[in-house]
Design a protein around this motif. Structure first.
Motif, short mmCIF file in Angstrom:
data_model
loop_
_atom_site.label_atom_id
_atom_site.label_comp_id
_atom_site.label_asym_id
_atom_site.label_seq_id
_atom_site.Cartn_x
_atom_site.Cartn_y
_atom_site.Cartn_z
N GLU A 153 1.17 -1.97 0.08
CA GLU A 153 -0.34 0.19 -0.38
C GLU A 153 0.72 1.17 0.01
N ASP A 154 2.48 1.30 0.44
CA ASP A 154 2.80 2.70 0.52
C ASP A 154 4.02 2.24 -0.69
N ASP A 155 3.40 1.54 -1.31
CA ASP A 155 4.12 2.06 -3.16
C ASP A 155 3.59 3.49 -3.45
N LEU A 156 4.54 4.61 -4.72
CA LEU A 156 4.03 5.74 -4.81
C LEU A 156 3.63 5.50 -6.48
N LEU A 196 6.69 16.70 -9.61
CA LEU A 196 6.55 15.29 -8.47
C LEU A 196 7.22 14.09 -8.29
N LEU A 197 8.36 13.71 -9.88
CA LEU A 197 9.20 13.10 -9.70
C LEU A 197 10.37 13.09 -8.80
N THR A 198 10.79 15.00 -9.02
CA THR A 198 11.53 15.40 -8.30
C THR A 198 11.52 15.42 -7.01
N GLU A 199 10.64 16.27 -6.54
CA GLU A 199 9.61 16.49 -4.96
C GLU A 199 9.65 15.01 -4.46
N ASN A 200 9.72 14.05 -5.61
CA ASN A 200 9.67 12.75 -4.18
C ASN A 200 10.72 11.74 -4.90
N GLU A 201 11.87 11.93 -5.06
CA GLU A 201 13.19 11.66 -5.77
C GLU A 201 13.31 10.69 -5.35
N ALA A 231 14.65 8.43 -15.82
CA ALA A 231 15.36 9.63 -14.83
C ALA A 231 15.91 9.27 -13.56
N HIS A 232 14.26 8.67 -13.34
CA HIS A 232 13.64 8.88 -11.86
C HIS A 232 13.64 8.01 -10.66
N GLY A 233 13.99 6.99 -11.75
CA GLY A 233 14.03 5.54 -11.22
C GLY A 233 12.98 4.64 -10.94
N ALA A 234 11.94 5.77 -12.25
CA ALA A 234 10.37 4.95 -12.61
C ALA A 234 10.88 3.63 -13.66
N MET A 235 9.04 3.98 -12.82
CA MET A 235 8.59 2.72 -14.99
C MET A 235 7.04 3.29 -15.56
#
Ligand SMILES: Cc1ncc(COP(=O)(O)O)c(C=O)c1O
Length: 483
Positions: A153-156, A196-201, A231-235
């Motif tokens: 549930e904590d996944d962002l 949002l990606l930067t704020e939640n790096e 670039a921010h480690g997300a898919m």
């Protein structure tokens, strides 16, 4: 001597029979192509002739009949005849998929498997990196994917406010979601995604975004978003429901960072209304997960105390598959590629321009989205009149004019509220009562077979209804004029 003559006579008769049979078309030269498959070249100009039911009359309120003007293609598209024929033909050799011991079962299983290649080719996906699993629809696919990828549930997850509920609630109900905003014209704000990606790096696991909106038709630059996400480690997960029948979509970007990770779509929005669809994703990631969807066909062995599951894509396809859906989808992909996405997109631009320009001339019209620069819009146009209830108007368009549109919030409530300037608090007043007075828009959405003449007829029908409406007692103002 007599014998030789007899042989010669027999040879002559045989030659005559052969030449007669060949003249009658009963014998095919080995390299002669099968006429049935080749005689039709499907183009944007002739495709209407191959749409099932396009001339089928519907009954209007006054008892007269006419063919429906179908401007509700974003919801679902009619079948193409070659798609229907392909399904009918394959049903003759239909057998159980991956389970049977028969020629029919082998044939169906082979075709089912080969169609994965068709999907990969259609989307330009490199088969070393990607595979696909079949689903019943985009909603089904996004839910299966989310159930597999989300671990806690904590996944962002980062979504946007342009999303259809399928690509919002599938994540919202499973984990924590943050949303990138849209601008005043309803386009996704890319800088907000970056913010949002930067704020939640490093914390955002997936960026989930649609390739085209079902409300405004905006095409989003998902390859640009992929680059930001990576670039921010997300898919990146792309909802492809509204792009697959409108624009050429490629999994690969110009650079590897721009490649799309997951792509989900439905076949019923691409002229194959038998269900079906697919989720394309990397082998490696799909094999690290499995969906919460269990049953036969996905296991290697089940013992009293343990279960060993297969790997992707099989493990994502529990139960008996929807074979007609897969056959129809493959044929639809072939036809769309033959018609060509450049031609499809150019045709939609013409229809969009004509419709928007016609609507702009009408008193009290409210158009949503950018009506000047429409290059980044697929064939979807939404509107309202500032003094007419959209529910009543859509009903009249159908009952009096034989025009299919859609009215409402199009399963994208947060986006529609924004476009209509309705705050979240105002929207809360409709929580317990969704009825004909709930704000909504009218949507026209084009298919490849719609024509400029249909747009002209629609504008005339709409104008007549609006004019009569304004003169009559039926004239209905929405409860809150700001809507
Ligand atoms: C953008 C978008 N995503 C997802 C969906 C859901 O598709 P389906 O109803 O095929 O599951 C739709 C359907 O309209 C859509 O327009």
């Amino acid at each position: 001597m007599k014998k030789t003559r007899k042989v010669l006579l027999l040879l002559l008769i045989a030659a005559m029979i052969c030449s007669f049979a060949s003249a009658c078309g009963s014998k095919k030269e080995p390299d002669e192509p099968d006429k049935k498959d080749t005689e039709v070249a499907y183009t944007i100009d002739n495709i209407r002739d191959y749409v099932v039911g396009v001339d089928e009359p519907v009954e209007l309120m006054d008892g007269t009949t006419k063919p429906l003007i179908n401007f509700d293609n974003a919801a679902t598209t009619p079948a193409l005849k070659p798609v229907m024929d392909a399904v009918d033909k394959e049903l003759e050799m239909y057998g159980s998929i991956g389970r049977g011991f028969s020629q029919k079962s082998n044939h169906s299983t082979d075709l089912y498997m080969e169609t994965r290649e068709t999907v990969m080719n259609f989307l330009g996906a490199d088969t070393d990196t990607y595979t696909c699993f079949y689903v019943n629809s985009t909603t089904d696919g996004l839910n299966k994917l989310a159930s597999a990828l989300i671990e806690s549930e904590d996944d962002l997850v980062l979504c946007t406010r342009i999303e259809h509920h399928a690509n919002d609630l599938s994540w919202r109900e499973r984990c924590h979601v943050i949303y990138a905003e849209v601008d005043e014209q309803g386009r996704v704000i890319y800088d907000d995604i970056e913010r949002l990606l930067t704020e939640n790096e490093g914390k955002v696991k997936y960026v989930c975004i649609t390739a085209a909106s079902n409300v405004t038709g905006y095409v989003t630059d998902v390859h640009r978003v992929a680059k930001m996400a990576h670039a921010h480690g997300a898919m990146i997960v792309v909802d492809g429901a509204q792009i697959v029948a409108h624009r050429q979509f490629k999994m690969m970007g110009e650079t590897p960072e721009e490649n799309i990770d997951f792509f989900v779509f439905s076949a019923h929005k691409m002229y194959s209304p038998y269900g079906g669809g697919a989720v394309v994703g990397p082998w490696e990631i799909l094999n690290e997960h499995m969906p919460e969807f269990y049953g036969g066909g996905i296991v290697k062995i089940v013992r009293d105390a343990n279960v060993k599951y297969k790997s992707a894509p099989d493990v994502y396809e529990a139960g008996s598959p929807n074979y007609p859906g897969i056959v129809g989808m493959a044929k639809a992909m072939e036809i769309l590629q033959e018609v060509g996405f450049d031609a499809i997109s150019a045709h939609e631009q013409v229809l969009n321009r004509k419709l928007i320009d016609g609507l702009k001339k009408m008193d009290g019209i409210v158009l949503y989205g950018d009506s000047e620069n429409i290059d980044d819009r697929v064939g979807v146009v939404t509107f309202n009149f500032d003094d007419i209830n959209s529910f009543v108007l859509a009903s009249k368009l159908s009952d009096l004019g034989g025009v299919a549109t859609r009215r409402g919030l199009f399963c994208a409530h947060p986006y529609v509220w924004r476009l209509m300037g309705i705050s979240d608090e105002q929207a809360s007043t409709y929580e317990n009562c969704i009825d004909m007075n709930t704000p909504g828009m009218i949507r026209v959405s084009f298919g490849i077979y719609n024509t400029e003449e249909e747009v002209d007829q629609f504008l005339e029908i709409l104008n007549n209804i609006v004019t009569d409406f304004r003169k009559s007692d039926e004239f209905l103002v929405m409860e809150d004029p700001s809507f």
